[in-house]
Scaffold this active site. Sequence first.
Site, short mmCIF file in Angstrom:
data_model
loop_
_atom_site.label_atom_id
_atom_site.label_comp_id
_atom_site.label_asym_id
_atom_site.label_seq_id
_atom_site.Cartn_x
_atom_site.Cartn_y
_atom_site.Cartn_z
N GLY A 148 93.64 -26.20 55.48
CA GLY A 148 93.74 -27.01 56.53
C GLY A 148 95.14 -27.21 56.73
O GLY A 148 95.15 -27.92 57.88
N PHE A 149 95.92 -27.26 55.98
CA PHE A 149 97.22 -27.92 56.03
C PHE A 149 98.48 -26.82 56.03
O PHE A 149 99.47 -27.24 56.39
CB PHE A 149 97.39 -28.94 55.00
CG PHE A 149 96.51 -29.80 54.72
CD1 PHE A 149 96.44 -30.93 55.67
CD2 PHE A 149 95.70 -29.73 53.83
CE1 PHE A 149 95.60 -31.97 55.35
CE2 PHE A 149 94.79 -30.82 53.68
CZ PHE A 149 94.60 -31.80 54.50
N GLY A 150 97.88 -25.44 55.97
CA GLY A 150 99.16 -24.50 56.11
C GLY A 150 98.60 -23.16 55.39
O GLY A 150 97.47 -23.19 55.05
N VAL A 151 99.69 -22.13 55.35
CA VAL A 151 99.38 -20.93 54.91
C VAL A 151 100.38 -20.52 53.84
O VAL A 151 101.46 -21.02 53.95
CB VAL A 151 99.49 -19.74 55.94
CG1 VAL A 151 99.15 -18.38 55.30
CG2 VAL A 151 98.74 -20.34 57.27
N LYS A 194 105.00 -21.96 51.31
CA LYS A 194 103.90 -22.65 52.24
C LYS A 194 104.61 -22.84 53.49
O LYS A 194 105.71 -23.47 53.55
CB LYS A 194 103.32 -23.87 51.55
CG LYS A 194 102.05 -24.50 52.30
CD LYS A 194 101.50 -25.49 51.63
CE LYS A 194 100.38 -26.41 52.40
NZ LYS A 194 99.69 -27.11 51.72
N ASP A 246 92.51 -35.11 47.80
CA ASP A 246 91.76 -33.66 47.89
C ASP A 246 91.57 -32.99 46.52
O ASP A 246 91.83 -31.80 46.43
CB ASP A 246 92.23 -32.52 48.88
CG ASP A 246 91.55 -31.62 49.25
OD1 ASP A 246 90.41 -31.94 49.28
OD2 ASP A 246 92.04 -30.54 49.83
#
Length: 441
Positions: free
Chosen positions: A41-44, A60, A158
């Site tokens: 959900g925050f990056g690739v 990232k 998380d």
Amino acid sequence: MKKLASLQFFNLKLLLNGESSRGFSKFKKNYKLKAELGRGGFGVVYRAVRTCDNALVAVKFIERSNVKEWARINGEQVPMEICMLAKCSKVRGVIRLLDWYSIPEGFLIVMERPYPCIDMFDFIKGQGKISEDMARFLFRQIAVTVHECVQNRVLHRDLKDENIVIDLVTGSTKLIDFGAATVLRRSQYSDFQGTRLYCPPEWFLHSLYLGREAAVWSLGVLLYNSLNGRLPFRNEKDICTAHLLGPLPFFVPVSAEVKDLISKCLTFDPFQRCSLEAILNHPWVKQQTLSWDALTKNKVQKKTSESSDDHHSETLGDHSETEEDRSPPTSSVSQQPGSADEGVGLSASSSNTHNQKKPNHKEFRMAKTSLLAPPTSIEMKAAVQASKTPTQFNVHTALKNQRQIKKHHSPQPPNSTVLTALRRAMSREAQNRISGVFSQD
């Protein structure tokens, strides 16, 4: 999905080679970007190689529009994730930040990439569940890492099995993906960006998210999942009402000490929940554990023993499944492999098969083997295999095997007794499937 991922990877390469990235050519000189590793959900995250020494790294990419919280490093505004990773640079169990680059479209975060490694989700999924000793070996490291992060005023927010990678050689764990991380404070948080099934009940009921208490809850969920191969809660309702239903069920035999630790971590009242320090001082965590080499060796030996037992009981298993095929469809559905109750359900059905009295099946089997001329073992095996087969492809294979058997045997006059026994060995469901195959031909 694959086309979308490859398109985004292509766009990122264009981005690095385009006009907007000329001022940041240092990244291209130092690293060579490879294929995608994963996304969240925050990056690739992408594979990459450091050009100076060919070291494997992970890069990232975070778009500026996706950054939820900002911080400052040396006066420069950066995503909170970079700041939190920098604060945990000396924590052994946290993925190490190597470098970061700011480009107009976002940020590139360069991190170490342990190899060979696997995330804990895939590790548990591959093994079904892990032994209590191995769970202790891994959980102790994770709890120490979370405690050290808190000591550095970093709250991950998380914690879950997908954000923990395991070095397959040494067994050491690394906490990754600090996209939801923030500065630890004593007051409550007004937002939550993690995974909901690891979230404590006070957030759903009162929008109350307390840093340390929430981390303890997530650790309890993680430990339960590693031992049982499943999460303790299916949805938010389960999380909020589980305390009304008594102790959580365990689907594997575990010690009373680990049950006690999990119950203390998953205490409904956050102010009665145990602390991180209490977890580290719990008798189960402090108990001496075997080395990683010994644990993995025991696992391999156990698998070898189980496969040997399966080989010796192959004939018995075939007869048992033939009887199960005669049962109503509801019972066969409840025992499909891959269901939530796979481990317990299969063992229970196996014990029932041997312990319960089934006079009808028993008399039928006696008549088939003593009064009638039975089919050959090869024919029976092919018939049973066809009755077990769920797909049309394997039915074709079984039929092909039967045709080959007929070729190798000298032609004999039809024997109605043999044909009758063979039909009885096959379930009605298999007969219908085979009839469907013949109709298609």
